[in-house]
Design a protein around this motif. Structure first.
Motif, PDB file in Angstrom:
ATOM      1  N   ALA A 161       0.841  -1.122   0.151  1.00 16.77           N
ATOM      2  CA  ALA A 161      -0.031  -0.067  -0.027  1.00 16.77           C
ATOM      3  C   ALA A 161       1.045   1.375   0.053  1.00 16.77           C
ATOM      4  O   ALA A 161       0.527   2.141  -0.680  1.00 16.77           O
ATOM      5  CB  ALA A 161      -0.924  -0.044   1.196  1.00 16.77           C
ATOM      6  N   GLN A 162       1.796   1.297   1.146  1.00 14.63           N
ATOM      7  CA  GLN A 162       2.583   2.423   0.874  1.00 14.63           C
ATOM      8  C   GLN A 162       3.752   2.812  -0.361  1.00 14.63           C
ATOM      9  O   GLN A 162       3.600   3.807  -0.788  1.00 14.63           O
ATOM     10  CB  GLN A 162       3.578   2.354   2.127  1.00 14.63           C
ATOM     11  N   LEU A 163       3.974   1.926  -0.750  1.00  8.25           N
ATOM     12  CA  LEU A 163       4.886   1.912  -2.064  1.00  8.25           C
ATOM     13  C   LEU A 163       4.070   2.415  -3.300  1.00  8.25           C
ATOM     14  O   LEU A 163       4.472   2.946  -3.968  1.00  8.25           O
ATOM     15  CB  LEU A 163       5.748   0.664  -2.217  1.00  8.25           C
ATOM     16  N   GLN A 183       3.114   5.825  -3.214  1.00  4.69           N
ATOM     17  CA  GLN A 183       4.078   6.660  -3.360  1.00  4.69           C
ATOM     18  C   GLN A 183       4.336   6.857  -4.919  1.00  4.69           C
ATOM     19  O   GLN A 183       4.397   7.830  -5.465  1.00  4.69           O
ATOM     20  CB  GLN A 183       5.416   6.497  -2.769  1.00  4.69           C
ATOM     21  N   ALA A 184       4.319   5.604  -5.578  1.00  2.00           N
ATOM     22  CA  ALA A 184       4.128   5.484  -6.926  1.00  2.00           C
ATOM     23  C   ALA A 184       3.035   6.439  -7.914  1.00  2.00           C
ATOM     24  O   ALA A 184       3.376   7.025  -8.504  1.00  2.00           O
ATOM     25  CB  ALA A 184       4.359   4.028  -7.764  1.00  2.00           C
ATOM     26  N   PHE A 185       1.994   6.106  -6.962  1.00  2.00           N
ATOM     27  CA  PHE A 185       0.746   6.786  -7.639  1.00  2.00           C
ATOM     28  C   PHE A 185       0.653   8.354  -7.587  1.00  2.00           C
ATOM     29  O   PHE A 185       0.195   9.175  -8.341  1.00  2.00           O
ATOM     30  CB  PHE A 185      -0.523   6.242  -6.820  1.00  2.00           C
ATOM     31  N   GLU A 186       1.347   8.784  -6.500  1.00  2.73           N
ATOM     32  CA  GLU A 186       1.530  10.213  -6.255  1.00  2.73           C
ATOM     33  C   GLU A 186       2.760  10.698  -6.777  1.00  2.73           C
ATOM     34  O   GLU A 186       3.106  12.010  -6.796  1.00  2.73           O
ATOM     35  CB  GLU A 186       1.682  10.420  -4.598  1.00  2.73           C
ATOM     36  N   GLY A 187       3.578  10.201  -7.592  1.00  2.07           N
ATOM     37  CA  GLY A 187       4.496  10.591  -8.454  1.00  2.07           C
ATOM     38  C   GLY A 187       5.797  10.676  -7.612  1.00  2.07           C
ATOM     39  O   GLY A 187       7.008  11.274  -8.282  1.00  2.07           O
ATOM     40  N   VAL A 188       5.995   9.921  -6.675  1.00  7.60           N
ATOM     41  CA  VAL A 188       7.184  10.133  -5.695  1.00  7.60           C
ATOM     42  C   VAL A 188       8.274   9.385  -6.657  1.00  7.60           C
ATOM     43  O   VAL A 188       7.857   8.188  -7.078  1.00  7.60           O
ATOM     44  CB  VAL A 188       7.077   9.194  -4.261  1.00  7.60           C
ATOM     45  N   ASP A 189       9.439   9.661  -6.677  1.00 11.98           N
ATOM     46  CA  ASP A 189      10.317   9.098  -7.525  1.00 11.98           C
ATOM     47  C   ASP A 189      11.096   8.080  -6.327  1.00 11.98           C
ATOM     48  O   ASP A 189      11.600   8.218  -5.531  1.00 11.98           O
ATOM     49  CB  ASP A 189      11.694   9.934  -7.816  1.00 11.98           C
ATOM     50  N   LEU A 190      10.749   6.483  -6.916  1.00 13.90           N
ATOM     51  CA  LEU A 190      11.198   5.503  -6.301  1.00 13.90           C
ATOM     52  C   LEU A 190      12.671   5.187  -6.475  1.00 13.90           C
ATOM     53  O   LEU A 190      13.101   4.330  -5.791  1.00 13.90           O
ATOM     54  CB  LEU A 190      10.468   4.441  -6.324  1.00 13.90           C
ATOM     55  N   HIS A 191      13.156   5.669  -7.277  1.00  8.21           N
ATOM     56  CA  HIS A 191      14.754   5.339  -7.932  1.00  8.21           C
ATOM     57  C   HIS A 191      15.671   5.372  -6.542  1.00  8.21           C
ATOM     58  O   HIS A 191      16.703   4.543  -6.253  1.00  8.21           O
ATOM     59  CB  HIS A 191      15.130   5.916  -8.955  1.00  8.21           C
ATOM     60  N   PRO A 192      15.739   6.458  -5.684  1.00  9.23           N
ATOM     61  CA  PRO A 192      16.489   6.577  -4.819  1.00  9.23           C
ATOM     62  C   PRO A 192      16.458   5.411  -3.420  1.00  9.23           C
ATOM     63  O   PRO A 192      17.440   4.810  -3.066  1.00  9.23           O
ATOM     64  CB  PRO A 192      16.387   7.946  -4.097  1.00  9.23           C
ATOM     65  N   LEU A 193      15.258   5.185  -3.222  1.00  8.49           N
ATOM     66  CA  LEU A 193      14.896   4.223  -2.521  1.00  8.49           C
ATOM     67  C   LEU A 193      15.410   2.664  -3.040  1.00  8.49           C
ATOM     68  O   LEU A 193      16.171   1.726  -2.473  1.00  8.49           O
ATOM     69  CB  LEU A 193      13.520   4.058  -2.020  1.00  8.49           C
ATOM     70  N   ARG A 194      15.086   2.479  -4.219  1.00  7.78           N
ATOM     71  CA  ARG A 194      15.753   1.468  -5.120  1.00  7.78           C
ATOM     72  C   ARG A 194      17.286   1.176  -4.950  1.00  7.78           C
ATOM     73  O   ARG A 194      17.795  -0.175  -4.276  1.00  7.78           O
ATOM     74  CB  ARG A 194      14.992   1.262  -6.277  1.00  7.78           C
ATOM     75  N   ASP A 195      17.903   2.270  -5.331  1.00  7.02           N
ATOM     76  CA  ASP A 195      19.385   2.276  -5.251  1.00  7.02           C
ATOM     77  C   ASP A 195      19.967   2.062  -3.736  1.00  7.02           C
ATOM     78  O   ASP A 195      20.925   1.465  -3.788  1.00  7.02           O
ATOM     79  CB  ASP A 195      19.773   3.587  -5.538  1.00  7.02           C
ATOM     80  N   GLN A 196      19.313   2.688  -2.652  1.00  5.45           N
ATOM     81  CA  GLN A 196      19.509   2.420  -1.351  1.00  5.45           C
ATOM     82  C   GLN A 196      19.529   1.011  -1.076  1.00  5.45           C
ATOM     83  O   GLN A 196      20.241   0.322  -0.261  1.00  5.45           O
ATOM     84  CB  GLN A 196      18.653   3.169  -0.457  1.00  5.45           C
ATOM     85  N   GLY A 239      12.704  -8.458   4.474  1.00  2.00           N
ATOM     86  CA  GLY A 239      11.575  -7.519   4.223  1.00  2.00           C
ATOM     87  C   GLY A 239      11.979  -6.555   3.224  1.00  2.00           C
ATOM     88  O   GLY A 239      11.225  -5.986   2.252  1.00  2.00           O
ATOM     89  N   GLU A 240      13.326  -5.965   3.207  1.00  2.00           N
ATOM     90  CA  GLU A 240      13.738  -4.948   2.239  1.00  2.00           C
ATOM     91  C   GLU A 240      13.983  -5.529   0.966  1.00  2.00           C
ATOM     92  O   GLU A 240      13.641  -5.039  -0.166  1.00  2.00           O
ATOM     93  CB  GLU A 240      15.265  -4.395   2.966  1.00  2.00           C
ATOM     94  N   GLY A 241      14.399  -6.872   0.942  1.00  2.00           N
ATOM     95  CA  GLY A 241      14.347  -7.472  -0.481  1.00  2.00           C
ATOM     96  C   GLY A 241      13.025  -7.718  -1.001  1.00  2.00           C
ATOM     97  O   GLY A 241      12.860  -7.421  -2.136  1.00  2.00           O
ATOM     98  N   LEU A 242      12.085  -8.034  -0.240  1.00  2.00           N
ATOM     99  CA  LEU A 242      10.308  -7.866  -0.994  1.00  2.00           C
ATOM    100  C   LEU A 242      10.075  -6.641  -1.448  1.00  2.00           C
ATOM    101  O   LEU A 242       9.695  -6.447  -2.308  1.00  2.00           O
ATOM    102  CB  LEU A 242       9.628  -8.869   0.049  1.00  2.00           C
ATOM    103  N   ASP A 243      10.497  -5.608  -0.432  1.00  2.00           N
ATOM    104  CA  ASP A 243      10.187  -4.230  -1.210  1.00  2.00           C
ATOM    105  C   ASP A 243      10.901  -3.752  -2.187  1.00  2.00           C
ATOM    106  O   ASP A 243      10.475  -3.199  -3.242  1.00  2.00           O
ATOM    107  CB  ASP A 243      10.520  -3.239   0.228  1.00  2.00           C
ATOM    108  N   LEU A 244      11.978  -4.309  -2.329  1.00  2.00           N
ATOM    109  CA  LEU A 244      13.025  -4.005  -3.620  1.00  2.00           C
ATOM    110  C   LEU A 244      12.191  -4.862  -4.844  1.00  2.00           C
ATOM    111  O   LEU A 244      12.060  -3.933  -6.012  1.00  2.00           O
ATOM    112  CB  LEU A 244      14.218  -4.439  -3.540  1.00  2.00           C
ATOM    113  N   SER A 245      11.640  -5.846  -4.730  1.00  2.00           N
ATOM    114  CA  SER A 245      10.765  -6.546  -5.424  1.00  2.00           C
ATOM    115  C   SER A 245       9.823  -5.753  -6.121  1.00  2.00           C
ATOM    116  O   SER A 245       9.475  -5.451  -7.287  1.00  2.00           O
ATOM    117  CB  SER A 245      10.413  -7.847  -5.219  1.00  2.00           C
ATOM    118  N   LEU A 246       8.889  -5.350  -5.237  1.00  2.00           N
ATOM    119  CA  LEU A 246       7.863  -4.261  -5.410  1.00  2.00           C
ATOM    120  C   LEU A 246       8.361  -3.088  -6.194  1.00  2.00           C
ATOM    121  O   LEU A 246       7.484  -2.760  -7.147  1.00  2.00           O
ATOM    122  CB  LEU A 246       7.026  -4.187  -4.321  1.00  2.00           C
TER     123      LEU A 246
END
Length: 417
Positions: free
Chosen positions: A23-25, A28-41, A54-61
């Motif tokens: 839901a949160q991720l 964020q995508a729906f609202e136009g948040v750039d997810l690239h920085p979190l992905r790179d982190q 859990g971080e691995g599963l978040d990265l997958s999404l």
């Protein structure tokens, strides 16, 4: 350790991994948040060997949300090979209910997006992924109620079968039982709902490429594929979703042109129902069936039959939004009342505690059912400035869903652990 089919299921303290979650991720995508920085982190943490499951599963999404479905699924499968249980904390400091969702290793649209339904509640969500070759653990995590969130798709069949084998021994109430989810298959639902008074659902028929090719050349007739099939017809590749490959075929020449553009070998075909309204517009509705009761999710209005909410451009038309607002406001004593008996019988035959229906009204004012599934997104992400009538309606659905979980949990409070 995989659970043996005949043994009783026990519950134990959960060894879960926390995650940001769907839901949160997605919001964020729906609202136009750039997810690239979190992905790179997260990629940096994985490269350093310090990332948690859990971080691995978040990265997958995140990877899927950024458009790389194949890589996202590869990451997910790698994570799920060594850890299958994840927690999405509740909004409350102390959860009032613990829900266990049983999911499959599939893309982000293949499981019920239950996190949206629980947003803002005091419910703690644990998601257990049922992975091929791993199955269910011998000891389940502590929970008050469980719900199957895997879909009726081919990719979920093994997960549903694994859950189905141990479902009779489940120590807590189990909602959306796996054997009933299969009722939602496109080529099964029409048989299940055949003969419901006031309900129209065209038969969805499997047709091979060879059959359609023969039909395009006049070597066979529509009735040779199915008795009720005729032109114009609707075709789509078998297993496709979200309108991919969906087309209206008016004659044999249209079939030939359609096949020339597609590589698939198997298709679903159905008779076309012209559900246009007297004003020349098409109106398509999404309903949530929660605990046997229908709720309005949205109404899409467009000048095309192949309509879904995004291509109706509701945000750009004040007139359309005004009509949708009235649809939601008057739903219980208007649409739901007109089709009450058909909706009740459909819910009874489908037999699921929660599912979604995409429908319309045909020109005889019957309920025209296009499809039903348990994984369509029901969310509260739309701008309240543009859609001020939506948040109250979404909260009504979410409250009904939470109440359903609580009711079943209460009924099963005395179950053995």
């Amino acid at each position: 350790m995989q659970h043996p089919v005949s043994a009783p299921l026990c519950m134990t303290t959960a060894n879960y991994a926390d995650r940001i979650g769907f839901a949160q991720l997605t919001r964020q995508a729906f609202e136009g948040v750039d997810l690239h920085p979190l992905r790179d982190q997260l990629l940096t943490r994985i490269a350093a060997g310090t990332a948690l499951a859990g971080e691995g599963l978040d990265l997958s999404l995140i990877t899927q949300l950024l458009g790389d479905k194949e890589q996202g699924l590869a990451i997910q499968s790698e994570v799920l090979a060594f850890h299958q249980l994840f927690r999405t904390p509740s909004a409350a400091p102390k959860p009032g209910l613990r829900v266990l969702a049983l999911a499959a290793d599939i893309d982000m649209g293949g499981n019920t997006p239950i996190e949206f339904l629980l947003e803002g509640s005091d419910i703690e969500l644990l998601t257990l992924y049922v992975v091929e070759g791993v199955g269910l653990p011998k000891d389940l995590p502590e929970h008050d109620v469980a719900i199957v969130v895997a879909s009726d798709s081919e990719e979920c069949r093994e997960a549903l079968a694994s859950i189905g084998r141990v479902a009779p021994h489940w120590p807590r109430p189990l909602l959306n039982r796996p054997d009933r989810i299969g009722n939602l298959d496109r080529d099964k639902l029409h048989r299940l709902l055949a003969g419901v008074p006031g309900l129209d659902i065209p038969a969805t028929i499997h047709a091979t490429r060879a059959q359609l090719s023969d039909l395009s050349r006049g070597q066979i007739a529509c009735r040779d594929i199915a008795a009720e099939l005729r032109f114009p017809m609707i075709a789509r590749p078998r297993g496709s979703h979200a309108g991919v490959g969906l087309a209206k075929l008016d004659d044999a020449a249209a079939i030939a042109a359609y096949l020339a553009e597609r590589d698939e070998q198997d298709f679903f075909v159905a008779r076309f129902v012209d559900y246009v309204s007297p004003d020349g517009l098409y109106r398509k509705y999404r309903l949530a069936m929660v605990d046997g009761k229908p709720y309005a999710c949205h109404m899409a209005i467009a000048d095309r039959w192949d309509i879904w909410y995004l291509n109706a451009y509701m945000a750009f038309s004040e007139e359309k939004r005004a009509e949708e607002a009235i649809f939601m406001r008057d739903f219980e004593h208007a649409f739901a009342a007109r089709h009450g008996s058909a909706l009740d019988e459909m819910s009874r035959r489908v037999g699921l505690d929660y599912f979604i229906v995409d429908c319309a009204e045909n020109q005889s004012n019957e309920l025209l059912v296009f499809e039903a599934d348990n994984t369509a997104v029901v969310h509260n992400m739309d701008s309240p400035d543009v859609f001020p009538y939506k948040p109250p309606q979404m909260r009504k659905i979410f409250a009904a869903f939470s109440a359903m979980l609580s009711r079943h949990a209460g009924a099963g409070a005395g179950s053995a652990t």
